[in-house]
Design an enzyme around this catalytic site. Structure first.
Site, PDB file in Angstrom:
ATOM      1  N   HIS A   1       0.740  -1.097  -0.178  1.00  9.73           N
ATOM      2  CA  HIS A   1       0.100   0.020   0.119  1.00  9.73           C
ATOM      3  C   HIS A   1       1.030   1.322   0.125  1.00  9.73           C
ATOM      4  O   HIS A   1       0.365   2.564   0.129  1.00  9.73           O
ATOM      5  CB  HIS A   1      -0.972   0.075   1.229  1.00  9.73           C
ATOM      6  CG  HIS A   1      -2.018   0.802   1.337  1.00  9.73           C
ATOM      7  ND1 HIS A   1      -2.115   1.951   2.045  1.00  9.73           N
ATOM      8  CD2 HIS A   1      -3.087   1.172   0.281  1.00  9.73           C
ATOM      9  CE1 HIS A   1      -3.281   2.552   1.888  1.00  9.73           C
ATOM     10  NE2 HIS A   1      -3.884   1.926   0.854  1.00  9.73           N
TER      11      HIS A   1
ATOM     12  N   LYS B   1       3.174   4.356  -1.219  1.00 11.59           N
ATOM     13  CA  LYS B   1       3.446   5.393  -2.511  1.00 11.59           C
ATOM     14  C   LYS B   1       4.811   5.913  -2.186  1.00 11.59           C
ATOM     15  O   LYS B   1       4.893   6.990  -1.346  1.00 11.59           O
ATOM     16  CB  LYS B   1       2.382   6.343  -2.614  1.00 11.59           C
ATOM     17  CG  LYS B   1       0.839   5.739  -2.605  1.00 11.59           C
ATOM     18  CD  LYS B   1       0.111   5.302  -1.344  1.00 11.59           C
ATOM     19  CE  LYS B   1      -1.142   4.853  -1.626  1.00 11.59           C
ATOM     20  NZ  LYS B   1      -1.768   4.350  -0.415  1.00 11.59           N
TER      21      LYS B   1
ATOM     22  N   ASP C   1      16.938  10.560  -8.052  1.00 10.12           N
ATOM     23  CA  ASP C   1      18.445  10.687  -8.077  1.00 10.12           C
ATOM     24  C   ASP C   1      18.844  10.572  -6.278  1.00 10.12           C
ATOM     25  O   ASP C   1      19.679  11.203  -6.246  1.00 10.12           O
ATOM     26  CB  ASP C   1      18.912  12.156  -8.568  1.00 10.12           C
ATOM     27  CG  ASP C   1      18.584  12.424 -10.007  1.00 10.12           C
ATOM     28  OD1 ASP C   1      18.320  11.222 -10.861  1.00 10.12           O
ATOM     29  OD2 ASP C   1      18.623  13.331 -10.540  1.00 10.12           O
TER      30      ASP C   1
ATOM     31  N   HIS D   1      -9.580  11.079   2.047  1.00 11.10           N
ATOM     32  CA  HIS D   1      -8.483  10.127   1.858  1.00 11.10           C
ATOM     33  C   HIS D   1      -6.999  10.357   2.407  1.00 11.10           C
ATOM     34  O   HIS D   1      -6.245   9.619   2.289  1.00 11.10           O
ATOM     35  CB  HIS D   1      -8.319   9.725   0.370  1.00 11.10           C
ATOM     36  CG  HIS D   1      -7.576   8.454   0.130  1.00 11.10           C
ATOM     37  ND1 HIS D   1      -6.488   8.432  -0.406  1.00 11.10           N
ATOM     38  CD2 HIS D   1      -8.191   6.799  -0.059  1.00 11.10           C
ATOM     39  CE1 HIS D   1      -5.948   6.853  -0.552  1.00 11.10           C
ATOM     40  NE2 HIS D   1      -7.097   6.211  -0.270  1.00 11.10           N
TER      41      HIS D   1
ATOM     42  N   LYS E   1      -4.465  10.569   5.448  1.00 12.40           N
ATOM     43  CA  LYS E   1      -4.030   9.939   6.365  1.00 12.40           C
ATOM     44  C   LYS E   1      -2.882  10.673   7.227  1.00 12.40           C
ATOM     45  O   LYS E   1      -1.890  10.775   7.002  1.00 12.40           O
ATOM     46  CB  LYS E   1      -3.230   8.636   6.240  1.00 12.40           C
ATOM     47  CG  LYS E   1      -4.198   7.620   5.147  1.00 12.40           C
ATOM     48  CD  LYS E   1      -3.636   7.858   3.898  1.00 12.40           C
ATOM     49  CE  LYS E   1      -4.038   6.772   2.801  1.00 12.40           C
ATOM     50  NZ  LYS E   1      -5.470   6.615   2.732  1.00 12.40           N
TER      51      LYS E   1
ATOM     52  N   ASP F   1       0.171  17.921  19.643  1.00 12.63           N
ATOM     53  CA  ASP F   1       0.559  19.103  20.273  1.00 12.63           C
ATOM     54  C   ASP F   1       1.121  20.076  19.095  1.00 12.63           C
ATOM     55  O   ASP F   1       0.248  20.303  18.000  1.00 12.63           O
ATOM     56  CB  ASP F   1       1.768  18.794  21.201  1.00 12.63           C
ATOM     57  CG  ASP F   1       1.255  18.155  22.255  1.00 12.63           C
ATOM     58  OD1 ASP F   1       0.093  17.924  22.568  1.00 12.63           O
ATOM     59  OD2 ASP F   1       2.224  17.498  23.000  1.00 12.63           O
TER      60      ASP F   1
END
Length: 480
Positions: free
Chosen positions: A223, A225, A230, A400, A402, A407
């Site tokens: 899952h 991404k 470079d 979508h 996450k 604080d």
């Protein structure tokens, strides 16, 4: 039809030997497979759920468990450890106050990735910003472009990025693309122009139903991404390659967050990519080449700890860090997630923070892309609201993002949802920051999202037709 079933039952019960044989076979099945499940030493609730399902679904339950049940990865773990051992050891670079330093030590021990820093860290809002920045950085690549995605669609943005990679491959840049075989289920001929230009494409956990004793990896997905360009520029977060995440092309595009990083934290993302690449295709020759092509990076002002977790490790690094960061909170805990199916430890951390008087806010989509997960999430609302958690449901688009903000300086952003699948079954990547500027940017973004959300009020006295589906969905939460 009822008469046919009755005749079948009469025939079965009139043959004592056959009945005894079937009962004996069922007992052997339950004892053998039940013992195997118990030896996995999973959470008691999940274990009991599987045992109950297998007992009530003789033989069919075995097939379900064979495909979707929890699996431990041993042989593949050795390949990851081999790649990690041959990559250069990274020095610690996470300098921060004591609470964050303890979290960094925990993350290092749980994930094996040393603390780091970034010279630049930016939040990218939605697909438009993310894709524009990514395409510009890809066009400027000179040595290599490494990409790893759960979903890579054959739509407009997928084609644009593929063609950009083809152009770089023809220019001599080493392009390596790793895509999940289930999340990116499009025809492989789509990537033929890239491989023809010299690029490499590998599929993560392709589904293979071969010998009956070889369990397919259908339920264990990559899952993550991740993009590394470079060895200097890195991307990670929640945004896949899909027009469904590009608000410029679809009015109903997902609302999402991504990260662009520079500095030594990118070397940690590179390490995760190399491990996944070797894990997926066994290309051991690439390790030395990539290590030589990854430049040393200066320490930066942004403390950034890269986290990776997956079913090849029992430490659940991202899960542990979510819970530990919440426990470290002193004033606020703001959590944004599209999938909310917490375990006991995570639920206890959130409610304890609220009961202690902290500003605890939970932002979820009004309805995610799974009705079952939506219902399961709502089954937790009553306890959360009673404890003092401010729960919000976002609209109009599907949320979508996450992210976890604690604080004034701690922020956790990545690919992991707040659920059992992300914490235990999927391969995930996140970044923990200890930086006031980035935390302030995330706080402003969450506040803007809360302005478009509806707060969940106490829901006492609801009819049974609303409460029952949520309760039933919650029963399945250990399996989601």
């Amino acid at each position: 039809m009822p008469d046919l079933l009755q005749r079948g039952w009469d025939t079965l019960t009139s043959t004592p030997g056959l009945t005894a044989l079937l009962v004996f076979g069922w007992l052997l099945y339950v004892i053998w497979l039940g013992g195997w499940i118990v030896l996995q030493k999973r959470e008691p609730v999940a274990t009991l759920s599987w045992l109950l399902g297998l007992a009530l679904l003789p033989y069919l339950g075995f097939l379900v468990y064979h495909v979707f049940g929890p699996q431990k990865i041993r042989r593949q773990r050795l390949r990851r450890e081999s790649s990690r051992a041959r990559l250069p050891r990274e020095p610690d670079g996470f300098s921060s106050h004591s609470d964050a330093a303890e979290l960094a030590k925990l993350a290092h021990a749980a994930s094996g990735l040393a603390p780091a820093s970034a010279t630049d860290a930016r939040l990218l809002i939605d697909g438009g910003q993310t894709y524009d920045a990514l395409l510009a950085d890809v066009a400027a690549a000179r040595v290599h472009v490494h990409l790893e995605y759960y979903i890579y669609d054959t739509d407009h943005i997928g084609t644009v990025l593929r063609d950009a990679l083809v152009e770089r491959a023809r220019a001599g840049v080493r392009v390596r693309l790793l895509v999940d075989a289930v999340g990116s289920g499009q025809p492989r001929r789509f990537f033929a122009p890239l491989t023809d230009a010299g690029g490499e494409v590998t599929w993560f956990h392709p589904t293979q139903f071969g010998r009956i004793w070889q369990r397919p990896w259908l339920n264990l997905r990559n899952h993550r991404k991740i993009v590394v360009i470079d060895g200097r520029i890195g991307y990670t977060g929640g945004i896949n390659i899909s027009d469904h995440q590009d608000e410029r092309r679809r009015d109903d595009a997902y609302r999402d967050l991504h990260l662009r990083l520079e500095g030594e934290a990118v070397r940690r993302l590179q390490k995760v990519f190399v491990e996944d690449w070797l894990y997926a295709n066994g290309d051991e020759a690439c390790i030395g080449q990539i290590a030589a092509q990854t430049p040393a990076c200066d320490h930066g002002p942004v403390a950034a700890q890269v986290l990776s977790s997956g079913p090849d490790s029992s430490w659940e690094a991202i899960h542990r860090l979510h819970v530990s960061v919440i426990h470290a909170a002193r004033s606020r805990v703001w959590l944004v997630t599209p999938y909310f199916v917490p375990g006991e430890a995570a639920m206890m951390a959130l409610t304890s923070a609220a009961l202690a008087g902290l500003d605890v806010r939970l932002l979820l989509p009004r309805r995610c892309d799974s009705l079952l997960v939506t219902l399961a999430a709502r089954s937790y609302f009553d306890a959360l609201v009673e404890a003092g958690v401010k729960v919000y449901e976002y609209g109009p688009r599907l949320l979508h993002s996450k992210a976890l903000l604690v604080d004034d300086s701690l922020a956790l952003v990545g690919s992991a949802n707040f659920d059992n699948r992300s914490f235990r079954l999927n391969f995930e990547a996140s970044v923990l920051f200890d930086d006031r500027a980035l935390a302030a940017q995330l706080a402003r973004h969450i506040e803007s999202e809360l302005a478009q959300a509806c707060r969940v009020r106490p829901r006492g006295g609801r009819p049974l037709r609303e409460r029952l589906p949520e309760a039933l969905a919650r029963l399945l939460s250990p399996l989601l």
